[in-house]
Design an enzyme around this catalytic site. Sequence first.
Site: not given
Ligand code: FAD
Length: 502
Positions: A359
Amino acid sequence: MPDADALPLVEAQLRRFLRREVDAGSLEAGGRISDAMLAKVAELGLFGLSIPERWGGLELGLAGCCSVVTQLARSDRSLATTVGLHNGLGVRPLIDRGGDALRARWLPRLAAGEVIASFAATEAGAGSDLTRAATLATLDGDHVVVEGEKHFVTNGGFAGLFTILARTPDRGGARGQALVLVPRDTPGVTVGPEEHKLGLRASSTVTVRFDGVRVPADHVLGEPGAGASDALAALEWGRTLMAAGCVGTAVAATDAALEHVRTRRQFGRPLLSFPSVRQHVAAMLRESFAMQALVMAAGRAERRGDELSHLATAAKIVCSEGAFDLCDRAIQLHGGLGYLEGSGVARMLRDARVTRIFEGANEVLLARLGTALYAAESSAERRRLHEHDGPLAARFDDVDAHLEVALIRAREIHGLAGVRAQTLLQAFARADIALAAASACLASRSPERALAHQAAEDQLDRAERWIVAAAGAPERSARDALLVEPWVERRLDASPSSEVRA
Ligand SMILES: Cc1cc2nc3c(=O)[nH]c(=O)nc-3n(C[C@H](O)[C@H](O)[C@H](O)COP(=O)(O)OP(=O)(O)OC[C@H]3O[C@@H](n4cnc5c(N)ncnc54)[C@H](O)[C@@H]3O)c2cc1C
């Protein structure tokens, strides 16, 4: 039905149910929550918490829903996530943006738990940056055709209804998006296997594919092209409910630690008699209090119809970090036992970890909050949110004024380049959310006034530390604005190896 009527009854039934039928260790060992357990949760009315009465729900409001989710999370975080996701991100877009016919068709079944809801925004190439979502929803006569793949869909394994974020190139321009309702049994929907996760193992997380899925055009929720802001509105509920779950974890971890240090004896006396152990426990109680106060402040804001976004984000960050810290402290106070799964606190830590990521990753939320603060012409709105009386009011105003001065000074030093200095902006945002937490503690109606006062003081100390970090090192902040020092940049770009030669 107002909260006051429905909530005590639901909570009394819930307490009985949790005591008799929910054991987090066994739930986790059993894999994904069983259909039988989901049916019991449905029987208690928990899938209708946020759904208006006219469609068969309890219409509890955000505060009431948070209270139930906190109670669930004290017993089991997976169950709390399932229920919280359904009542927040799962059903809010339909309640707030759906047409009457669509609401009448789905909401009664959702309230009864006959159908479970999920929310699918994330994709392989679109996580923190949801503007990159590639899933398409294209108009075709009186239908919309959906094409794409969504990852990490919570509840997806048993959900009957997906609210998905899709690009709508024929409405809202190239960047236009919309939330689209897709029933699971529509041809072309394929649900993948369950993911194996660090924590929340009894909750469902899957990938869902949509291949040429046709749904009637009225399944597009809200204004065509306004999907991004509609998703943000739903996230205000989602983040607050998730924070409420963190409060449940915090209370459970604190209870477990307290129980252990009262009974475990070393050096001939109970662990609780050692001053640093007492300090750990006191810090846990204060942190839990601040977390709870912020969630309650968000609940009150929703009831009054006030702006919720800032409080929801503050609650999400403070509570996700607080819950993890409290679980870590609880493990430390358990000693070696805390490292064993049987203690329960190891699972709590695993379950809590993801809340700093999903989220909205905390770093991203902090950077956005910091940018808004930095760019704001006036702090009048922020001050209004924090207004209060009481013995700490003068110190509160001082810290708030320090933040204001630090922001003005930073704008003078860095000018427009400051919006690229993420760590600086994040430090300002951290100061701001600590102030929001302090304000929530002071506004809390808890009879534990001394605890409220100390919890607020902690948050004011924290805010001051972040202001000093942001404002006290203009030189370093300036380097941040240009990213980092040249040798670090060379190293970052050089090779994937993290080996450092002495
Ligand atoms: C158990 C679980 C349940 C989930 N449930 C849902 C769901 O129901 N619906 C849904 O849509 N999604 C869901 N998600 C997805 C979740 O919302 C995303 O994993 C989250 O938004 C982060 O996106 P990403 O994993 O692609 O990380 P990325 O966007 O690749 O980012 C990785 C890391 O890089 C850093 N980062 C990224 N961008 C920036 C920035 N601009 N500035 C500084 N640091 C940054 C942060 O530390 C981040 O954690 C779920 C994830 C998990 C693990």
